[in-house]
Write a protein that holds these residues in place. Structure first.
Motif, PDB file in Angstrom:
ATOM      1  N   PHE A  75       1.813  -7.402  -7.832  1.00 19.56           N
ATOM      2  CA  PHE A  75       2.906  -6.839  -7.028  1.00 19.56           C
ATOM      3  C   PHE A  75       4.222  -6.889  -7.802  1.00 19.56           C
ATOM      4  O   PHE A  75       5.028  -5.960  -7.735  1.00 19.56           O
ATOM      5  CB  PHE A  75       3.052  -7.604  -5.711  1.00 19.56           C
ATOM      6  CG  PHE A  75       1.987  -7.297  -4.704  1.00 19.56           C
ATOM      7  CD1 PHE A  75       1.736  -5.995  -4.304  1.00 19.56           C
ATOM      8  CD2 PHE A  75       1.231  -8.313  -4.141  1.00 19.56           C
ATOM      9  CE1 PHE A  75       0.756  -5.705  -3.367  1.00 19.56           C
ATOM     10  CE2 PHE A  75       0.248  -8.033  -3.207  1.00 19.56           C
ATOM     11  CZ  PHE A  75       0.003  -6.730  -2.819  1.00 19.56           C
ATOM     12  N   ALA A  76       4.437  -7.965  -8.534  1.00 19.28           N
ATOM     13  CA  ALA A  76       5.662  -8.097  -9.325  1.00 19.28           C
ATOM     14  C   ALA A  76       5.730  -7.014 -10.394  1.00 19.28           C
ATOM     15  O   ALA A  76       6.804  -6.466 -10.671  1.00 19.28           O
ATOM     16  CB  ALA A  76       5.721  -9.482  -9.970  1.00 19.28           C
ATOM     17  N   ALA A  77       4.582  -6.685 -10.996  1.00 23.98           N
ATOM     18  CA  ALA A  77       4.544  -5.647 -12.026  1.00 23.98           C
ATOM     19  C   ALA A  77       4.879  -4.282 -11.438  1.00 23.98           C
ATOM     20  O   ALA A  77       5.605  -3.488 -12.045  1.00 23.98           O
ATOM     21  CB  ALA A  77       3.158  -5.616 -12.675  1.00 23.98           C
ATOM     22  N   ILE A  78       4.364  -4.002 -10.245  1.00 20.59           N
ATOM     23  CA  ILE A  78       4.667  -2.727  -9.578  1.00 20.59           C
ATOM     24  C   ILE A  78       6.150  -2.670  -9.223  1.00 20.59           C
ATOM     25  O   ILE A  78       6.811  -1.646  -9.400  1.00 20.59           O
ATOM     26  CB  ILE A  78       3.805  -2.562  -8.313  1.00 20.59           C
ATOM     27  CG1 ILE A  78       2.323  -2.493  -8.687  1.00 20.59           C
ATOM     28  CG2 ILE A  78       4.218  -1.309  -7.539  1.00 20.59           C
ATOM     29  CD1 ILE A  78       1.386  -2.547  -7.501  1.00 20.59           C
ATOM     30  N   ALA A  79       6.675  -3.779  -8.724  1.00 21.45           N
ATOM     31  CA  ALA A  79       8.087  -3.832  -8.337  1.00 21.45           C
ATOM     32  C   ALA A  79       8.998  -3.630  -9.539  1.00 21.45           C
ATOM     33  O   ALA A  79      10.079  -3.039  -9.423  1.00 21.45           O
ATOM     34  CB  ALA A  79       8.394  -5.167  -7.666  1.00 21.45           C
ATOM     35  N   ASP A  81       8.677  -1.671 -11.943  1.00 16.26           N
ATOM     36  CA  ASP A  81       8.797  -0.257 -12.312  1.00 16.26           C
ATOM     37  C   ASP A  81       9.865   0.457 -11.497  1.00 16.26           C
ATOM     38  O   ASP A  81      10.234   1.588 -11.809  1.00 16.26           O
ATOM     39  CB  ASP A  81       7.449   0.457 -12.130  1.00 16.26           C
ATOM     40  CG  ASP A  81       6.433   0.023 -13.181  1.00 16.26           C
ATOM     41  OD1 ASP A  81       6.868  -0.432 -14.256  1.00 16.26           O
ATOM     42  OD2 ASP A  81       5.222   0.135 -12.922  1.00 16.26           O
ATOM     43  N   GLY A  82      10.346  -0.188 -10.438  1.00 12.70           N
ATOM     44  CA  GLY A  82      11.407   0.397  -9.624  1.00 12.70           C
ATOM     45  C   GLY A  82      10.898   1.512  -8.727  1.00 12.70           C
ATOM     46  O   GLY A  82       9.693   1.706  -8.553  1.00 12.70           O
ATOM     47  N   LEU A  88       8.087  -2.062  -1.206  1.00 12.69           N
ATOM     48  CA  LEU A  88       6.815  -2.427  -0.579  1.00 12.69           C
ATOM     49  C   LEU A  88       6.107  -3.503  -1.396  1.00 12.69           C
ATOM     50  O   LEU A  88       5.535  -4.445  -0.832  1.00 12.69           O
ATOM     51  CB  LEU A  88       5.917  -1.189  -0.454  1.00 12.69           C
ATOM     52  CG  LEU A  88       6.451  -0.055   0.421  1.00 12.69           C
ATOM     53  CD1 LEU A  88       5.486   1.124   0.404  1.00 12.69           C
ATOM     54  CD2 LEU A  88       6.658  -0.536   1.854  1.00 12.69           C
ATOM     55  N   ALA A  89       6.158  -3.356  -2.715  1.00 12.06           N
ATOM     56  CA  ALA A  89       5.514  -4.338  -3.591  1.00 12.06           C
ATOM     57  C   ALA A  89       6.178  -5.705  -3.451  1.00 12.06           C
ATOM     58  O   ALA A  89       5.499  -6.740  -3.420  1.00 12.06           O
ATOM     59  CB  ALA A  89       5.576  -3.863  -5.040  1.00 12.06           C
TER      60      ALA A  89
END
Length: 218
Positions: A75-79, A81-82, A88-89
């Motif tokens: 989730f941190a990796a998705i977040a 990316d902006g 949501l992430a």
């Protein structure tokens, strides 16, 4: 028409044709560029639309995979990316951390969302509510009062859930009367979901309170 007039008219027509040809020759690149811009713009729009759909699918699949694995790092990796999926992430990341007993880390993420003016009010309110749920026992009375003032205001999207959390805080503080008052407010509201109503009724009964009938048109 005399031959002289006819000759003059032919010369004038020729001059006009030369000027018109010269005009098109001079500005032909403008017309070509305009056509390319229109056609190319449509192509670019189609490309961007397809790219957005593809990107959304990729992000959606990544979110589902992270949810299935309950992976805070994913989730941190998705977040990182902006973009819109980042919020949501972050919310999901905070939920995983809280479930793993890392309430402080979860609260830090949620505080960042609720304090960000660029985030939609709906998500800011949700993050603030989750902060109270996850870390309310570590919040000062003033901070809790401030949070509940906004979350329980008329028209707030999570108003009834926030009132339920306020009831829990009041119960934790030993204020049974305030707890029953909050529960009664939930039971009196016709917009309360059945699950929320059931929880409020069970807690009211356990505290010896009176079940309130919902008000019509609420």
């Amino acid at each position: 028409m005399s031959e002289t007039d006819s000759f003059i008219e032919e010369v004038s027509d020729e001059v006009r044709r030369d000027k018109l040809f010269g005009f098109f020759k001079k500005y032909l690149w403008v017309f070509i560029a305009l056509v390319i811009f229109i056609v190319g713009g449509a192509a670019v729009n189609e490309y961007l639309k397809a790219k957005k759909e593809t990107d959304a699918q990729i992000v959606g699949e990544a979110l589902l995979a992270a949810q299935t694995a309950a992976d805070a790092g994913a989730f941190a990796a998705i977040a990182a990316d902006g973009g819109a999926p980042a919020i949501l992430a972050k919310l999901d990341q905070a939920a995983v951390l809280a479930f793993d007993g890392q309430a402080g880390a979860a609260a830090t993420i949620l505080d960042g969302i609720s304090a960000d003016a660029e985030v939609l009010p709906l998500y800011r309110d949700l993050a603030l509510l989750k902060t109270v749920m996850v870390n309310g026992q570590n919040m000062s009375a003033a901070d809790l009062d401030s949070a509940f003032a906004g979350l329980t205001s008329e028209g707030a999207p999570f108003r009834l859930l926030a009132i339920e959390q306020r009831a829990i805080v009041n119960l934790r503080n030993g204020d049974t009367a305030a707890t029953l008052s909050d529960l009664g407010e939930i039971l009196a509201d016709s917009n309360a979901t059945q699950d929320l109503r059931n929880r409020a009724q069970e807690l009211t009964i356990s505290l010896g309170g009176e079940i309130v009938t919902p008000q019509s048109g609420g």
